[in-house]
Design an enzyme around this catalytic site. Structure first.
Site, PDB file in Angstrom:
ATOM      1  CG  HIS A 208      -1.950   1.076   1.198  1.00 13.50           C
ATOM      2  ND1 HIS A 208      -2.058   1.996   2.199  1.00 13.50           N
ATOM      3  CD2 HIS A 208      -2.880   1.426   0.279  1.00 13.50           C
ATOM      4  CE1 HIS A 208      -3.028   2.854   1.908  1.00 13.50           C
ATOM      5  NE2 HIS A 208      -3.543   2.526   0.749  1.00 13.50           N
ATOM      6  CG  HIS A 212      -1.074   5.603  -1.682  1.00 15.27           C
ATOM      7  ND1 HIS A 212      -2.033   6.454  -2.176  1.00 15.27           N
ATOM      8  CD2 HIS A 212      -1.741   4.560  -1.142  1.00 15.27           C
ATOM      9  CE1 HIS A 212      -3.231   5.955  -1.925  1.00 15.27           C
ATOM     10  NE2 HIS A 212      -3.082   4.806  -1.307  1.00 15.27           N
ATOM     11  CG  HIS A 237      -7.596   1.698  -2.651  1.00  5.81           C
ATOM     12  ND1 HIS A 237      -6.831   2.356  -3.583  1.00  5.81           N
ATOM     13  CD2 HIS A 237      -6.969   1.915  -1.460  1.00  5.81           C
ATOM     14  CE1 HIS A 237      -5.805   2.947  -2.974  1.00  5.81           C
ATOM     15  NE2 HIS A 237      -5.865   2.695  -1.693  1.00  5.81           N
ATOM     16  CD  GLU A 349      -5.415   8.853  -4.942  1.00 12.48           C
ATOM     17  OE1 GLU A 349      -5.491   8.553  -6.145  1.00 12.48           O
ATOM     18  OE2 GLU A 349      -4.352   8.802  -4.297  1.00 12.48           O
ATOM     19  CG  HIS A 364      -9.268   8.876  -0.476  1.00  8.93           C
ATOM     20  ND1 HIS A 364      -7.950   9.258  -0.616  1.00  8.93           N
ATOM     21  CD2 HIS A 364      -9.245   7.657   0.094  1.00  8.93           C
ATOM     22  CE1 HIS A 364      -7.177   8.292  -0.168  1.00  8.93           C
ATOM     23  NE2 HIS A 364      -7.930   7.301   0.271  1.00  8.93           N
ATOM     24  CG  HIS A 368      -7.271   8.214   4.559  1.00  4.96           C
ATOM     25  ND1 HIS A 368      -6.621   7.122   5.067  1.00  4.96           N
ATOM     26  CD2 HIS A 368      -7.746   7.824   3.351  1.00  4.96           C
ATOM     27  CE1 HIS A 368      -6.689   6.111   4.215  1.00  4.96           C
ATOM     28  NE2 HIS A 368      -7.372   6.508   3.155  1.00  4.96           N
TER      29      HIS A 368
HETATM   30 CU1  CUO Z   1      -4.767   3.857  -0.248  1.00  9.15          CU
HETATM   31 CU2  CUO Z   1      -7.088   5.590   1.194  1.00  9.15          CU
HETATM   32  O1  CUO Z   1      -5.417   4.674   1.480  1.00  9.15           O
HETATM   33  O2  CUO Z   1      -6.020   5.343  -0.552  1.00  9.15           O
END
Ligand code: CUO
Length: 682
Positions: A208, A212, A237, A349, A364, A368
């Protein structure tokens, strides 16, 4: 390449002065001009360097004029860095740009040394790694895994403490790996804790973090504008949620509930037991029944109300209902069959590619943030974000899956508006899959075996200010027995044909033990592999090994040892996978001790409709289904998740009814043995 390799030294021991010995056996010393050092380190340099032995190899650093970096100092060296906080993302984007604009590798060494000395270590490491991946003169460098520079994000705090003790007291040859207990974050009183092995798996979290990093949301155009990146955000995701749901069913839990009622208490608690080595603060835990609050934190410019989140959600849903979005110039852009999902992925995103950030906002990332700061929404306790605020740690928390199940549900709403695939579109006339079998050594046909395994990870390069030498931690993780797919395909077309073989797996029954309706099972399918096949006229037999999967990276890359990096160029290219990719040891879901019935789906689609003219060149190719191909087009023209990415045509209620002759389903039993095996030496 040799000089460029020295850039990698800057990732080691991120908090130490840059001039302390680095590299293999700590033999290299960066000869940094004193004026590049921060004030504190300037006072150490004479005493420390005079103590270094003659046998060290000096790495020269040219004395050049350094571009201004004052704007990056707003993030202090000991503050937590989060890619979900706008201010931090913007800083990272600019810093990547700065590193990319440096003309030569030699100059980059100087700028890197200066930046490492003055800037926040996490901001520096992130931006430097992204820049190295994208510069033509450094893109093939084997960037060390983040688990080595920042083990604190992956390994519980007590183990780090013990590792420090061990390296100080025990000579290297007598050190034994420090065992991390198999589960340490909670007890069985918490039913969510059953999933700890998935959520806290090092490889899962590494994947992960790398994803990113490979697909940053901010930065120069050439870094963020990658082929179908918004769609890939959605698909990668979505697949995580499918996999998580499968693990939940195996553990007698319902599928994850979307986080939709934002004024209601969140029942899931989580206490990560991780400390940040940089800020010396722990990642905060979250008590049960905490409620989302409006954020008002001057420290990181985080100001957002729950109501604002609701407004962004509704604006996006409205666009989906209308089938059009509005761009920055107020022009309508249709959400079409293939490009629509990409536009929406970027909007949700909230990357720099968002077609209209002003209108569609930052759903998004702010979700978080709000979750990660639930314990201190106005900074009155001077707290930093919890694990949801860091892409390296977010997947540890059960709330990650509830939040992403919500995000996924919005994108699925869009998918539900698309034309259904017709039988003719799904079929491949003349091609019939006549047999599918899984073979596992010493096991009945169509059995997948899972068990626990122990592996060692070297964390020495993350233990700043410690003596040198390797120090391993021993983790227990899920593993499965190797297996092969045996697929037979009849080609009655009378000529050679090509196809794409698509392999998926899903539980056979829902949480009540009932057979699925297709529309529900559709989202449970986990991609296991995808590859091109050439079919001669007549019967064809395809054999494919589990380790060849297009979603995973080899086991050795997840647990790779930074000290054993290859040095020859061919080895580097092979080793230097982006790090992005589902860990091979998590390819197969855990299943149940009594066996868990699953359905293995195989489809051969017509290659003429799949083909993208792109070469596989061995660079970051392994896990292309989830990570794409480095610097190249996504190698499958179909919508990601095809053929399960849309609702089924009219009249199809079950998987069996969905099938066309070029598809086949086989019952598979996933059997879990609750025992731990040591990793066999290769
Ligand atoms: Cu991978 Cu929310 O954590 O995009």
């Amino acid at each position: 390449m040799d000089n460029a390799k020295n850039l990698l030294l800057l990732f080691e021991r991120p908090q130490e002065p840059v001039f302390l010995p680095k590299g293999d056996k700590k033999k290299k010393v960066i000869n940094a001009p004193t004026e590049f050092l921060n004030e504190k380190h300037k006072t150490y340099i004479t005493t420390v360097v005079s103590r270094l032995g003659e046998s060290n190899e000096t790495v020269p650093v040219p004395k050049i004029s350094i571009p201004p970096m004052d704007e990056f100092l707003v993030l202090k060296r000991d503050e937590a860095f989060s890619l979900f906080i706008d201010k931090h993302r913007a800083l990272a984007g600019k810093l990547i740009n700065l590193f990319l604009s440096v003309k030569t590798v030699g100059h980059l060494m100087a700028v890197g040394v200066y930046a490492r000395e003055h800037l926040n270590p996490q901001l520096f490491s992130y931006a430097f790694a992204v820049a190295l991946r994208h510069r033509p003169d450094t893109k093939d460098l084997p960037i060390p895994s983040v688990v080595h520079s920042f083990p604190d994000k992956f390994v519980e705090n007590r183990v780090i403490g013990r590792a420090r003790e061990e390296v100080t007291i025990v000579p290297e040859e007598n050190r034994t790996p420090i065992e991390i207990p198999k589960d340490f974050t909670a007890s069985d009183l918490d039913e969510e804790h059953r999933l700890h092995y998935f959520r806290e798996d090092i490889g899962v979290n590494l994947h992960h973090w790398y994803w990113h990093q490979v697909y940053p949301g901010r930065g120069p155009r050439q870094v963020i504008d990658k082929d179908r990146r918004g769609e890939l955000f959605f698909y990668m995701h979505q697949q995580i949620i499918a996999r998580y749901n499968c693990e939940r069913l195996a553990n007698s839990l319902k599928r994850v509930a979307r986080l939709t009622e934002w004024s209601q208490p969140i029942k899931e608690a989580y206490f990560p037991k991780l400390d940040r080595l940089i800020s010396k603060r722990s990642y905060a835990g979250r008590v049960a029944n905490a409620k989302l609050q409006n954020l008002a934190r001057t420290v990181d410019d985080s100001f957002v109300d729950v109501q604002q989140l609701e407004h962004w959600r509704d604006t996006i849903l409205d666009a989906i209902n209308k089938g059009v979005v509005v761009d920055r110039n107020n022009r309508e852009v249709p959400l079409d069959e293939f490009g629509g999902i990409d536009i929406l992925g970027n909007i949700i995103e909230a990357t720099e590619l968002s077609i209209n950030p002003q209108l569609y906002g930052n759903l998004h990332n702010q979700g978080h943030n709000m979750i990660s700061l639930i314990h201190d929404p106005d900074h009155r306790h001077l707290e930093e974000p919890g694990v949801m605020g860091d892409v390296a740690t977010a997947m540890r928390d059960p709330i990650f899956y509830r939040w992403h199940a919500f995000i996924d549900s919005i994108l699925q709403k869009f998918k539900a508006t698309l034309p259904r695939y017709t039988e003719a579109q799904l079929n491949y006339p003349g091609i019939e899959v006549t047999g599918v079998e899984i073979s596992t050594e010493n096991a009945p046909a169509n059995t997948l075996n899972t068990f626990w395994q122990k592996s060692d990870v070297n964390i020495a390069n993350g233990l700043d200010f410690q003596k040198t030498g390797d120090i391993f931690v021993r983790v227990t993780h899920l593993q499965h027995q190797l297996f092969t797919y045996q697929i037979t395909v009849d080609n009655a077309s009378g000529r050679a044909r090509s196809g794409t073989c698509r392999i998926f797996l899903a539980p056979k029954q829902d949480e009540r033990g009932n057979p699925w309706q297709f529309q529900e099972q559709r989202t449970m399918f986990m991609e296991l592999d995808k590859f091109k096949v050439d079919l001669t006229p007549g019967s064809n037999r395809i054999t494919r090994m589990s380790t060849q999967s297009s979603v995973t990276i080899p086991f050795e890359r997840t647990y790779r040892d930074v000290a054993k990096r290859p040095t020859d160029d061919a080895g580097i290219a092979e080793w230097n996978f982006c790090g992005c990719g589902w860990p091979q040891n998590m390819l197969v879901p855990r299943g149940k001790q009594e066996g868990m019935p699953m359905e293995l789906f195989v489809m051969i689609s017509n290659y003429d409709d799949d083909r993208v003219d792109v070469e596989f060149n061995g660079r970051c190719d392994d896990a292309y289904s989830f990570c794409g191909l480095k610097d190249r087009l996504y190698p499958d023209r179909r919508s990601m998740g095809y053929p399960f990415d849309r609702q089924a045509r009219d009249g199809v209620k079950t998987l069996q009814e969905f099938l066309t002759p070029n598809m086949r389903v086989t019952n598979v039993n996933v059997k879990f043995t609750n025992r731990v095996f040591m990793r066999q030496p290769k």
